[in-house]
Write an enzyme that holds these catalytic residues in place. Sequence first.
Site, PDB file in Angstrom:
ATOM      1  N   GLU A 101      57.780  16.720  56.719  1.00 12.57           N
ATOM      2  CA  GLU A 101      58.825  17.237  57.598  1.00 12.57           C
ATOM      3  C   GLU A 101      58.677  16.726  59.021  1.00 12.57           C
ATOM      4  O   GLU A 101      57.579  16.430  59.478  1.00 12.57           O
ATOM      5  CB  GLU A 101      58.765  18.769  57.628  1.00 12.57           C
ATOM      6  CG  GLU A 101      59.258  19.367  56.350  1.00 12.57           C
ATOM      7  CD  GLU A 101      58.663  20.732  56.106  1.00 12.57           C
ATOM      8  OE1 GLU A 101      59.426  21.688  56.011  1.00 12.57           O
ATOM      9  OE2 GLU A 101      57.428  20.820  56.021  1.00 12.57           O
ATOM     10  N   CYS A 121      47.896  20.002  54.644  1.00 10.69           N
ATOM     11  CA  CYS A 121      46.766  20.007  55.587  1.00 10.69           C
ATOM     12  C   CYS A 121      45.592  20.736  54.954  1.00 10.69           C
ATOM     13  O   CYS A 121      45.768  21.723  54.245  1.00 10.69           O
ATOM     14  CB  CYS A 121      47.166  20.712  56.890  1.00 10.69           C
ATOM     15  SG  CYS A 121      45.884  20.640  58.162  1.00 10.69           S
TER      16      CYS A 121
END
Length: 360
Positions: A101, A121
């Site tokens: 994104e 992440c």
Amino acid sequence: MPVELLGKSTGELREYFASLGERPFRAAQLYHALYAERRFEFAAMTNVPAALRERLASAEGGRITPPRIARRFPSVDGSIRYLFSIGGSISGEGAKPTQIEAVFMPREGRQTICISTQAGCAVDCHFCLTAQLGLIRNLTAGEIVGQVLVALEENRQRLAPQTNVVLMGQGEPLLNYDATMAAVRILLDPKGVALAPRHVTLSTSGIVPGIERLGQEKIRPSLAISLNASSDEQRNTLMPINRKYPLDVLLDACQKYPLRPREYFTFEYVLLGGVNDTPEDARRVVRLLARIRAKVNLIPWNPGNLPYRPPTPQSIEEFQRILVDKGVPTFVRYSRGQDVFAACGQLALMETPNPFVALQ
Ligand code: SF4
């Protein structure tokens, strides 16, 4: 197999043209077309001779694969959250197809583009929706710089004179150091995207070896550190990375960092209602930052599918007042694009355009 050219430096493009038996100065032409003019089709690169354009577009040539827009989520405040599809057909690390994104945020006189450096992440900050994805993979330099180029191209009719880029989307940039810095060098290169170093900000959760390495770079972006807590005990709970790089180690690295004249560290502090937003927290933050040239951005928590609540307007005001009274420049940053899950800590591949639908 065509070679992916997006993300390559002038030096790498020179090597590429040498491998084709073409003259090295072609590298500068392609570099300009890619990054300064944002041309993603060889046919549109009018500064390159037609015969070479055809050769580049042939099977033995190269390819340019910008992130593909899978969905756009326009916010009522003018921001747009982009869901990009990346990878899938190029060799190397970028091969695994996935989605990432970026957010385009227009303001008077400037636009800010928030981009991702990893898909997902691994850092596991507890207030962050991206953390719930885990690490999917590192992005390539082309996938990182490509998010900026596509967002600029998409909005070219309404671009303001100044562009800011913040590396604050999905991922920990300093855990994908080489690709991130390769992309940053293109962003900051006057012959590339030509952004000013003070307009490009890398935000880290506090990866100390990465901060030390960044300090050695000749060309580097501004640095923001996600602080979010006023003590080790609190930060261990919110950001487990603190167990590896506790506050004294992190702040010591900041003190040794070679800031440029008039350069400040930005410390980001997400205010979580009833967790880290008390006056005592504010006083501890003042003490922590006492020997560092720092400014603080307070970010009131954005509602997400996590067990936190936003701070009250009174606690935000008092927190800010305590820091400002002690001489720490402190700003309250209300995140943009909250209605499309584009705000800080909310980039988690949400398919819904409206968080309130998601929360019901
Ligand atoms: S806040 Fe940043 S470093 Fe922490 S989990 Fe989210 S994306 Fe990763």
